[in-house]
Design an enzyme around this catalytic site. Structure first.
Site, PDB file in Angstrom:
ATOM      1  N   ASP A 165     100.854  60.703  38.484  1.00 42.35           N
ATOM      2  CA  ASP A 165      99.649  60.188  37.833  1.00 42.35           C
ATOM      3  C   ASP A 165      98.523  61.189  38.060  1.00 42.35           C
ATOM      4  OD1 ASP A 165      97.957  58.566  36.503  1.00 42.35           O
ATOM      5  OD2 ASP A 165      97.810  57.035  38.056  1.00 42.35           O
ATOM      6  N   ASP A 194      98.539  61.126  30.768  1.00 43.68           N
ATOM      7  CA  ASP A 194      98.328  61.589  32.133  1.00 43.68           C
ATOM      8  C   ASP A 194      99.250  60.975  33.173  1.00 43.68           C
ATOM      9  OD1 ASP A 194      97.215  59.111  31.833  1.00 43.68           O
ATOM     10  OD2 ASP A 194      95.510  59.521  33.134  1.00 43.68           O
ATOM     11  N   GLU A 195     100.269  60.269  32.763  1.00 44.87           N
ATOM     12  CA  GLU A 195     101.206  59.774  33.772  1.00 44.87           C
ATOM     13  C   GLU A 195     102.608  59.677  33.203  1.00 44.87           C
ATOM     14  OE1 GLU A 195     100.875  55.634  34.989  1.00 44.87           O
ATOM     15  OE2 GLU A 195      99.409  55.271  33.411  1.00 44.87           O
TER      16      GLU A 195
END
Lengths: 417, 372
Positions: free
Chosen positions: A41, A134-135
């Site tokens: 993350d 983003d993860e």
């Protein structure tokens, strides 16, 4: 206890500092070399990209947002200290942090950074499941021989590369399944590395709140509260069947997850499982004509979405919620997969007639599941319903007319009810 | 009650009874078999409230009486006893137990009062006739594969047995369909069957009936009313409710104008279909038939798994035709053919296809094609 220096990637056995570079950024865990499911993350991703691209922002509180909806999309860690959170209305965020710099999101920059990270992840494993820009989940099971290092080392190297080459930091959660890996990545943020091993799974979960479970939102939380369930250990006291009776399929999930069990695989393309649509009425109704009209519109919406995605399904589900909130669901398997509103409606109608008059209802929903490609749909005719093919062709013609002249160009009479 | 009976005789009687009993029962008595001993006969009765089977067997009855025990447990015990053993059943009315003794084995089973056992109400039958086991076996065996399992069309969950006008006058006819294939089987009308109302015999009854029809020459007494049907041999009586519904008008479904005729050896055809279907994806199992002058090419093209093709010599003289079918449906109808060649009559790739054995109009199958 096996330990790893997150700065120089030296593996060692004892000590709180790295014997090679004296760094204190050390992660140590008994199962460090065995665990292989990870969640990565990025830390305040959008804000970090902005700070990287505009060094003047480095030591200022930065808020990304202010688009149409006027809410905070991301806040950097400096802004977070002041209490700013994602999804907060912008005016409230600025009340809390008046000196914040508000930056309009630059999606193309984020997408580019995300792609670069993705490329780095792909060097580690093909089993990557991105959840957003983003993860992502990564499954590094069985890659040790290939890389010459256990997954933990490769993950530490990944975030180090992200920092060195992209100027972005991320946090790693390492565990034995997705559920726990996702929880772990949040434990040591930012720029963290947290491990939840098999041995301490239950001990770790015992006093954690159940809202930690992905999918437990406000409504489920409220239902759980009413049942006296607040922490995982509360869930342990419940019998599996009782949980199922009270919470349905969510109950089964809770039973497993509360024990740290999660067998979902890390897959790049989570295939769509169902297409459904439901509507809550302005006022409860038991009027069969009115309900029939809703049923048709729901069937049409489901069909439209299936057609748009080139999907068809083999199971039709009817969902009715009674005025007393009791849920009635009925399902019917079809011999031949369909994406036609006509078939979905007729099957839904049969199910509706089976339920009988138990109204008034506050909600009606129709779903299509057991999905497959539309190429596999409508391949078999029905000997006893020779008009079905004709109705199917009429529906295709209707679709063509609507595509050309707009959705209201032609409608069925029953949709006006 | 006390009686002795040979193990083989007992096993046969009990196994028919236990297969009628539903495995998952909420009403305990329905899991039991009613044993009634009198004279030199013992009678086993079991029911699921829709079907009742009564099986009679000769036994040495020492003390007449009756009781009920778990059908499945009794069957399991008898099954495991050695061949040729003499089994003694003793009911000690007061203790509520049935003792089963054979050689050195001794079992003690809980019983339930016989008064609680539901006996199916007897009814008036509007037609009574007799038919050879062989005839009934053909009627049901050749039609049952097409029975539907779809609950919403419950009236298709059985075989429609009725009197119809066949080629040479009235016939006894069985029809089953699930909307994708249909089987229509005729037999000469037995004497006394003319007044019979058409009934839908449920799938489970068809399965149970099959066990009565092993001996070709056996005369089966058939009784039919609007609500019930009964099949009886000297030893076994099977009574069943029929499905309360209207069987659709199947005559419109059977194509009359199909002229494109293909004749093929049914066994070769089935084997070839089975072979090419190996590569098709499990769900759809679509097989394409490409017909040309005396030549049939069977092919499967499954993008995910592969492709297969096989050529067969057939008799065909009409214009080229490409038509697809579910492989399972083709195999099922082809396996009904056992004496002559299979004759397929096609119309177009979108219309139902008819199949029969040679020119035998007494067994006709219709199958819906599949888009390929």
């Amino acid at each position: 206890m096996p330990a790893l220096c997150r700065d120089c990637l030296t593996e060692f056995e004892t000590g709180r500092r790295c014997p090679a570079c004296r760094s204190a950024r050390v992660v140590a865990h008994d199962e460090l070399r065995q665990l292989s499911i990870a969640h990565m993350d990025c830390d305040a991703f959008y804000a970090s990209v902005e700070k990287r691209d505009n060094p003047e922002l480095a030591d200022k509180p930065v808020i990304i947002g202010g688009g149409r909806r006027g809410v905070v999309s991301t806040a950097c860690y400096i802004a977070r200290i002041q209490g700013v959170r994602s999804a907060m209305p912008m005016f409230k965020a600025l009340d809390l942090c008046p000196n914040a710099v508000v930056v309009k999101p630059r999606m193309e920059a984020y997408v580019e950074a995300s792609r670069a990270i993705r490329a780095m992840m792909e060097e580690l494993t093909p089993a990557i499941q991105p959840l957003s820009l983003d993860e992502a989940f990564l499954d590094l099971t069985g890659t040790e021989k290939l890389h010459g290092h256990p997954p933990a080392v490769m993950l530490a190297r990944l975030v180090r590369r992200m920092r060195d080459e992209l100027g972005l930091t991320g946090s790693i959660g390492l565990s034995h399944n997705k559920f726990l890996a996702k929880i772990a990545s949040d434990l040591d943020k930012p720029h963290g590395f947290a491990v939840i091993g098999r041995a301490e799974t239950l001990e770790f979960l015992r006093d954690q709140p159940v809202r930690m479970i992905w999918g437990v939102g406000a409504a489920t939380q409220e239902a759980l509260d009413r049942a006296g369930i607040h922490t995982f250990s509360d869930l342990w006291r419940w019998d599996r069947q009782d949980l199922h009776l009270r919470f349905g399929s969510m109950g089964d999930r809770l039973w497993h997850l509360s024990r740290g069990e999660d067998t979902r695989r890390v897959t790049a393309h989570e295939p769509m499982k169902s297409v459904s649509n439901e509507t809550t009425f302005h006022e409860d109704t038991g009027d069969p004509d009115l309900l029939d009209g809703h049923l048709w519109r729901m069937a049409e919406k489901v069909s439209d979405r299936a057609k748009a995605k080139q999907l068809a399904g083999r199971v039709v589900t009817l969902k009715l919620k009674r005025a007393d909130f009791r849920l009635i669901t009925r399902r019917q398997s079809l011999r031949d997969a369909t994406q036609l509103a006509d078939v979905i409606y007729r099957t839904g109608r049969q199910l509706f007639d089976q339920v009988g008059n138990q109204g008034p209802y506050r909600l009606i929903g129709v779903g299509l599941s057991d999905l497959c490609s539309e190429a596999e749909a409508e391949r078999l005719g029905d000997l006893l319903d020779p008009d079905a093919a004709k109705r199917g062709r009429a529906e295709r013609a209707t679709d063509a007319i609507r595509a050309r002249f707009g959705p209201d160009a032609i409608v069925k009479g029953r949709s006006l009810r | 009650m006390k009686l002795s009976i040979e193990r083989g005789t007992l096993l046969k009687a009990v196994s028919q009874a236990q297969s009628v009993v539903e495995r998952r029962n909420t009403i305990p008595i329905l899991a039991n078999v009613l044993i009634e001993a009198e004279g030199n006969t013992v009678q086993f009765r079991a029911t699921d409230l829709d079907i009742e089977v009564v099986d009679r067997a000769p036994a040495m009855v020492e003390r007449a009486g009756s009781t009920t025990v778990s059908a499945v447990t009794l069957h399991e015990i008898v099954r495991k006893l050695p061949d040729g053993a003499l089994v003694t059943l003793t009911d000690d009315g007061a203790a509520g137990r049935l003792t089963v003794e054979a050689g050195r084995s001794n079992f003690n089973l809980a019983t339930l009062p016989k008064e609680d056992f539901p006996v199916m109400a007897s009814s008036e039958y509007s037609a009574n006739f007799s038919a050879k086991a062989e005839v009934l076996r053909r009627l049901f065996d050749k039609s049952k594969f097409a029975i539907s399992t779809e609950e919403t069309r419950y009236y298709l969950n059985g075989v429609y047995m009725h009197v119809a006008d066949g080629d040479g006058g009235q016939v006894l006819r069985c029809v089953a369909t699930d909307g994708h294939r249909l089987a229509r089987i005729d037999a000469p009308l037995p004497e006394g069957a003319g007044a019979m109302p058409g009934v839908i015999v449920p799938r489970k009854t068809v399965g149970e009936l099959r066990k009565l029809l092993e001996e070709d020459d056996m005369d089966i007494a058939v009784s039919v009313s609007e609500t019930k049907v009964r099949f009886a041999t000297p030893d076994i009586t099977l009574t069943s409710k029929v499905i309360d519904g209207t069987f659709p008008d199947y005559t419109r479904v059977i194509p009359q104008g199909n002229t494109r005729r293909m004749e093929v050896d049914a066994t070769d055809f089935a084997k070839a279909v089975d072979r090419v279907a190996t590569v098709s994806s499990e769900r759809s199992r679509a097989v394409k038939m490409s017909l040309d002058e005396d030549r049939l090419i069977l092919s499967v093209n499954a993008p995910d798994s592969g492709a297969a093709e096989e050529e067969l010599a057939v008799a065909y003289s009409d214009e080229r035709l490409e038509i697809g079918f579910n492989a399972k449906y083709l195999l099922e109808i082809a396996s009904q053919v056992d004496r002559e060649n299979a004759v397929f009559l096609f119309n177009s790739a979108g219309d139902p296809t008819l199949m029969r054995e040679g020119n035998d109009e007494t067994a006709v199958y219709v199958v819906m094609p599949m888009r390929v």
